[in-house]
Design a protein around this motif. Structure first.
Motif, PDB file in Angstrom:
ATOM      1  N   THR A 276      -6.958   9.452  -7.309  1.00  0.00           N
ATOM      2  CA  THR A 276      -6.013  10.147  -8.020  1.00  0.00           C
ATOM      3  C   THR A 276      -6.166  11.661  -8.234  1.00  0.00           C
ATOM      4  O   THR A 276      -7.245  12.074  -8.325  1.00  0.00           O
ATOM      5  N   VAL A 277      -5.182  12.423  -8.280  1.00  0.00           N
ATOM      6  CA  VAL A 277      -5.329  13.710  -8.517  1.00  0.00           C
ATOM      7  C   VAL A 277      -4.032  14.236  -9.674  1.00  0.00           C
ATOM      8  O   VAL A 277      -2.935  13.580  -9.702  1.00  0.00           O
ATOM      9  N   GLU A 278      -4.826  14.883 -10.609  1.00  0.00           N
ATOM     10  CA  GLU A 278      -3.896  15.207 -11.794  1.00  0.00           C
ATOM     11  C   GLU A 278      -2.949  16.295 -11.400  1.00  0.00           C
ATOM     12  O   GLU A 278      -3.291  17.155 -10.782  1.00  0.00           O
ATOM     13  N   LEU A 279      -1.662  16.103 -11.886  1.00  0.00           N
ATOM     14  CA  LEU A 279      -0.917  17.127 -11.758  1.00  0.00           C
ATOM     15  C   LEU A 279      -1.006  18.350 -12.698  1.00  0.00           C
ATOM     16  O   LEU A 279      -1.546  17.980 -13.901  1.00  0.00           O
ATOM     17  N   PRO A 280      -0.924  19.517 -12.138  1.00  0.00           N
ATOM     18  CA  PRO A 280      -1.192  20.721 -13.315  1.00  0.00           C
ATOM     19  C   PRO A 280      -0.048  20.704 -14.651  1.00  0.00           C
ATOM     20  O   PRO A 280       0.957  20.217 -14.262  1.00  0.00           O
ATOM     21  N   LEU A 281      -0.159  21.058 -15.549  1.00  0.00           N
ATOM     22  CA  LEU A 281       0.634  21.269 -16.646  1.00  0.00           C
ATOM     23  C   LEU A 281       1.430  22.720 -16.489  1.00  0.00           C
ATOM     24  O   LEU A 281       1.074  23.529 -17.087  1.00  0.00           O
ATOM     25  N   VAL A 282       2.413  22.566 -15.480  1.00  0.00           N
ATOM     26  CA  VAL A 282       2.995  23.843 -15.095  1.00  0.00           C
ATOM     27  C   VAL A 282       4.580  23.739 -14.968  1.00  0.00           C
ATOM     28  O   VAL A 282       4.861  22.312 -14.990  1.00  0.00           O
ATOM     29  N   PRO A 283       5.400  24.355 -14.918  1.00  0.00           N
ATOM     30  CA  PRO A 283       6.824  24.259 -14.623  1.00  0.00           C
ATOM     31  C   PRO A 283       6.958  23.324 -13.551  1.00  0.00           C
ATOM     32  O   PRO A 283       6.249  23.200 -12.478  1.00  0.00           O
ATOM     33  N   VAL A 284       8.124  22.608 -13.402  1.00  0.00           N
ATOM     34  CA  VAL A 284       8.389  21.665 -12.497  1.00  0.00           C
ATOM     35  C   VAL A 284       8.350  22.152 -10.860  1.00  0.00           C
ATOM     36  O   VAL A 284       7.947  21.567 -10.036  1.00  0.00           O
ATOM     37  N   ALA A 285       8.878  23.434 -10.821  1.00  0.00           N
ATOM     38  CA  ALA A 285       9.012  23.675  -9.442  1.00  0.00           C
ATOM     39  C   ALA A 285       7.554  24.082  -8.967  1.00  0.00           C
ATOM     40  O   ALA A 285       7.022  23.971  -7.801  1.00  0.00           O
ATOM     41  N   ASP A 286       6.666  24.456  -9.790  1.00  0.00           N
ATOM     42  CA  ASP A 286       5.174  24.720  -9.487  1.00  0.00           C
ATOM     43  C   ASP A 286       4.549  23.279  -9.398  1.00  0.00           C
ATOM     44  O   ASP A 286       3.669  23.292  -8.450  1.00  0.00           O
TER      45      ASP A 286
ATOM     46  N   ARG B  83       0.780  -1.149  -0.003  1.00  0.00           N
ATOM     47  CA  ARG B  83       0.074  -0.015  -0.031  1.00  0.00           C
ATOM     48  C   ARG B  83       0.788   1.240  -0.014  1.00  0.00           C
ATOM     49  O   ARG B  83       2.053   1.282   0.329  1.00  0.00           O
ATOM     50  N   TYR B  84       0.134   2.126  -0.259  1.00  0.00           N
ATOM     51  CA  TYR B  84       0.699   3.651  -0.636  1.00  0.00           C
ATOM     52  C   TYR B  84      -0.049   4.659   0.281  1.00  0.00           C
ATOM     53  O   TYR B  84      -1.276   4.334   0.404  1.00  0.00           O
ATOM     54  N   HIS B  85       0.259   5.759   0.159  1.00  0.00           N
ATOM     55  CA  HIS B  85      -0.694   7.078   0.515  1.00  0.00           C
ATOM     56  C   HIS B  85      -1.766   6.977  -0.371  1.00  0.00           C
ATOM     57  O   HIS B  85      -1.678   6.546  -1.540  1.00  0.00           O
ATOM     58  N   ARG B  86      -2.870   7.387   0.414  1.00  0.00           N
ATOM     59  CA  ARG B  86      -4.141   7.102  -0.421  1.00  0.00           C
ATOM     60  C   ARG B  86      -4.250   8.356  -1.642  1.00  0.00           C
ATOM     61  O   ARG B  86      -5.003   7.947  -2.637  1.00  0.00           O
ATOM     62  N   THR B  87      -3.587   9.315  -1.591  1.00  0.00           N
ATOM     63  CA  THR B  87      -3.523  10.112  -2.560  1.00  0.00           C
ATOM     64  C   THR B  87      -2.634   9.709  -3.734  1.00  0.00           C
ATOM     65  O   THR B  87      -1.183   9.794  -3.343  1.00  0.00           O
ATOM     66  N   VAL B  88      -2.720   9.649  -4.969  1.00  0.00           N
ATOM     67  CA  VAL B  88      -1.641   9.242  -6.026  1.00  0.00           C
ATOM     68  C   VAL B  88      -1.839  10.272  -7.147  1.00  0.00           C
ATOM     69  O   VAL B  88      -2.685  10.816  -7.388  1.00  0.00           O
ATOM     70  N   PHE B  89      -0.754  10.909  -7.332  1.00  0.00           N
ATOM     71  CA  PHE B  89      -0.360  11.888  -8.248  1.00  0.00           C
ATOM     72  C   PHE B  89      -0.321  11.310  -9.653  1.00  0.00           C
ATOM     73  O   PHE B  89       0.786  10.676  -9.772  1.00  0.00           O
ATOM     74  N   VAL B  90      -0.988  11.997 -10.669  1.00  0.00           N
ATOM     75  CA  VAL B  90      -1.046  11.555 -11.984  1.00  0.00           C
ATOM     76  C   VAL B  90      -0.471  12.498 -12.981  1.00  0.00           C
ATOM     77  O   VAL B  90      -1.265  13.605 -13.109  1.00  0.00           O
ATOM     78  N   ALA B  91       0.473  12.402 -13.660  1.00  0.00           N
ATOM     79  CA  ALA B  91       1.048  13.180 -14.556  1.00  0.00           C
ATOM     80  C   ALA B  91       0.295  12.991 -15.969  1.00  0.00           C
ATOM     81  O   ALA B  91       0.354  11.754 -16.496  1.00  0.00           O
ATOM     82  N   PRO B  92      -0.555  13.883 -16.381  1.00  0.00           N
ATOM     83  CA  PRO B  92      -1.289  13.810 -17.409  1.00  0.00           C
ATOM     84  C   PRO B  92      -0.358  13.744 -18.784  1.00  0.00           C
ATOM     85  O   PRO B  92       0.681  14.399 -18.649  1.00  0.00           O
ATOM     86  N   PRO B  93      -0.897  13.433 -19.924  1.00  0.00           N
ATOM     87  CA  PRO B  93      -0.186  13.625 -21.040  1.00  0.00           C
ATOM     88  C   PRO B  93       0.187  15.223 -21.593  1.00  0.00           C
ATOM     89  O   PRO B  93      -0.788  15.696 -21.063  1.00  0.00           O
ATOM     90  N   TRP B  94       1.168  15.266 -21.899  1.00  0.00           N
ATOM     91  CA  TRP B  94       1.543  16.823 -22.098  1.00  0.00           C
ATOM     92  C   TRP B  94       2.429  16.727 -23.262  1.00  0.00           C
ATOM     93  O   TRP B  94       3.600  16.488 -23.447  1.00  0.00           O
ATOM     94  N   ALA B  95       1.887  17.172 -24.315  1.00  0.00           N
ATOM     95  CA  ALA B  95       2.519  17.087 -25.768  1.00  0.00           C
ATOM     96  C   ALA B  95       3.712  17.964 -25.978  1.00  0.00           C
ATOM     97  O   ALA B  95       4.666  17.643 -26.475  1.00  0.00           O
TER      98      ALA B  95
END
Length: 183
Positions: A157-167, A111-123
């Motif tokens: 699942t929580v989608e990551l925003p399409l923003v710079p890596v620091a953000d 098992r892992y933390h209940r919240t899983v971060f998903v990096a969406p496709p980013w062309a």
């Protein structure tokens, strides 16, 4: 294993870049199984490449994820995981295969933390390299398979925003910080 935080998604979506950034901030992380297995198998001329023996490659990935989970579990948290055991469930879904019982059982037990971060496709950042040969279409389908696999085992699942890596890192840390202090 609330302190093990998974980042998943399709290839070329910025997962490893995000995890490298978090490691630079002092957080522990696990390496990605697929790339390491491909490098090792190529180096030794082994049969465990996805194109040569998809079943063997899948088993090698499963064993890698189980070992990574055990090693990460011994570390103080949070520990950021470059994929997790349920990714192997997603791999079977992606391929249109029935999920083997032992793979589903591993996803239930490790098992892992209940919240899983998903990096969406980013062309804009997607691209092939020496280890990643998937097409854009396969990257999108991989993302979709992960979004299906994780909730089946009780994860949000929580989608990551399409923003710079620091953000992106700030986005993740803001959601994880309430559970775990900074290193």
């Amino acid at each position: 294993m609330d302190h093990l935080v998974v980042v998943t998604g399709g290839p070329g979506a910025g997962k490893t870049t995000l995890l490298d950034h978090l490691a630079g901030l002092g957080y522990a992380r696990t390496p990605e199984a697929g790339r390491a297995i491909i490098r090792d198998q190529r180096e030794i001329g082994g049969p465990g490449l996805d194109r040569d023996d998809p079943r063997l490659f899948g088993e090698l990935m499963l064993q890698w994820e189980l070992r990574s989970h055990r090693e990460a579990a011994a570390l103080p948290g949070p520990v950021f995981c470059d994929r997790g055991v349920p990714d192997l469930v997603g791999r079977h879904l992606l391929r249109g295969e029935q999920v083997p019982g032992h793979v589903a059982e591993a996803a239930r037990r490790f098992r892992y933390h209940r919240t899983v971060f998903v990096a969406p496709p980013w062309a804009e950042i997607f691209g092939a390299d020496t280890e990643r040969h998937q097409s854009w279409d396969e990257a999108v389908r991989t993302h979709d398979a992960m979004v299906e696999a994780y909730p089946a085992f009780g994860y949000e699942t929580v989608e990551l925003p399409l923003v710079p890596v620091a953000d992106r890192a700030a986005f993740v840390l803001e959601r994880v910080r309430t559970s775990h202090p900074a290193p």
